[in-house]
Write an enzyme that holds these catalytic residues in place. Structure first.
Site, PDB file in Angstrom:
ATOM      1  N   HIS A  49      57.337  36.708 -32.917  1.00 49.72           N
ATOM      2  CA  HIS A  49      57.011  38.114 -32.656  1.00 49.72           C
ATOM      3  C   HIS A  49      55.661  38.473 -33.284  1.00 49.72           C
ATOM      4  O   HIS A  49      54.859  39.185 -32.695  1.00 49.72           O
ATOM      5  CB  HIS A  49      58.061  39.039 -33.295  1.00 49.72           C
ATOM      6  N   ARG A 199      67.946  34.106 -33.042  1.00 50.13           N
ATOM      7  CA  ARG A 199      69.286  33.504 -33.081  1.00 50.13           C
ATOM      8  C   ARG A 199      69.320  32.249 -33.952  1.00 50.13           C
ATOM      9  O   ARG A 199      70.414  31.760 -34.254  1.00 50.13           O
ATOM     10  CB  ARG A 199      69.773  33.207 -31.661  1.00 50.13           C
TER      11      ARG A 199
END
Ligand code: PAF
Length: 292
Positions: A49, A199
């Site tokens: 990100h 995740r």
């Protein structure tokens, strides 16, 4: 007008929770001559990100990061409830990068009672993730459109890690004539090859080791294609073998597709994308690599 007063290079970005306020703020910033980059995220930010944020900050005057775990893109048996959420940690990371604004709405803000309109996703959403996760892309394109409406940015930044999502979003933006440039940035990997993903935090040590087989299978596909193997079935078989040898048996798909239509190819005659979706323990991971 520069960046909003409250956030002028302060440690933490300014957090806005309401659609009206983020829209007004962005419109005012644009009216004062600023270009706006938006990075849509579901939080639990990692280096992947942050690379999108850095790219936006390099290209735009103001970067808005949206943090919203979008319930409509999760299936009933998926990990919505346990999806990692830590806004404070996210804000600290974004503050260090000098991010100006974070839009972190509640579920009710984005989906108030009575909300019942959804976007029909494009054809590219049908296979792969679309097939394994029915309704997923309907939720994705709906929230991305809503976020782009309330954050009317010049450019929006997505990761290649979610390759199909990037194709689907680009198609939706083109088909619906949205005035925003979609920028797709390379996947960021751990030094051992594991693609960064929120995740990954679900994985224990053994599972993390096992998960490396996913990037290894993609690398095997790339190596075979580079060595002149054109037969896609042979390459897909090898990818499966790499996963199985590591004990990854719950494989949703191993695919070699043309990069835009996402149709399976028979031959690696030109640029192709290799994709994998598989479970490591209870954690479903996806990854991809351009090959050929
Ligand atoms: O890639 C994600 O994190 C999400 O799918 C997105 C684009 C933020 C939409 O919820």
């Amino acid at each position: 007008m520069g960046i909003p007063e409250q956030s002028t290079r302060s440690a933490l970005p300014r957090v806005i929770r309401s659609k009206d306020e983020i829209w007004r703020t962005v419109v005012e910033l644009k009216a004062s001559g600023n270009t706006i980059g938006v990075v849509p995220t579901m939080g639990a930010l990692h280096a992947g990100h942050l690379s999108l944020v850095e790219r936006s900050a390099a290209e735009c005057h103001v970067t808005v990061v949206t943090v919203f775990v979008n319930p409509t893109q999760f299936g009933p048996k998926e990990d919505l409830a346990k999806y990692p959420r830590d806004l404070d940690a996210d804000l600290n990371r974004l503050g260090r990068l000098g991010v100006d604004l974070v839009f972190a709405p509640s579920d009710e803000e984005m989906y108030p009672p009575g909300h019942s309109t959804f976007v029909e996703p494009p054809r590219a959403a049908r296979g792969l993730e679309g097939q394994c996760r029915p309704g997923h892309f309907r939720g994705v394109v709906t929230i991305v459109l809503k976020l782009l409406n309330v954050v009317p940015a010049d450019a929006a930044y997505f990761g290649q890690k979610d390759y199909q999502q990037s194709v689907v979003v680009r198609r939706m933006v083109e088909d619906l004539d949205l005035p925003v440039r979609i920028v797709v940035c390379p996947t960021i990997r751990e030094p051992d090859g594991l693609a960064m993903s929120s995740r990954n935090t679900y994985l224990n040590r053994d599972q993390r080791e096992q998960a490396l087989a996913i990037s290894r299978s993609l690398q095997a596909a790339s190596d075979l294609a580079a060595a002149g193997q054109l037969d896609a079935d042979v390459i897909r078989d090898r990818m499966r073998q790499v996963l199985l040898a590591a004990g990854i048996e719950r494989i949703d798909y191993v695919a070699l597709v043309e990069g835009e239509s996402l149709q399976e190819v028979r031959e690696v005659a030109g640029p192709v994308v290799a994709l994998v979706a598989a479970f490591v323990g209870e954690t479903r991971l996806i990854d991809n690599m351009r090959i050929g």
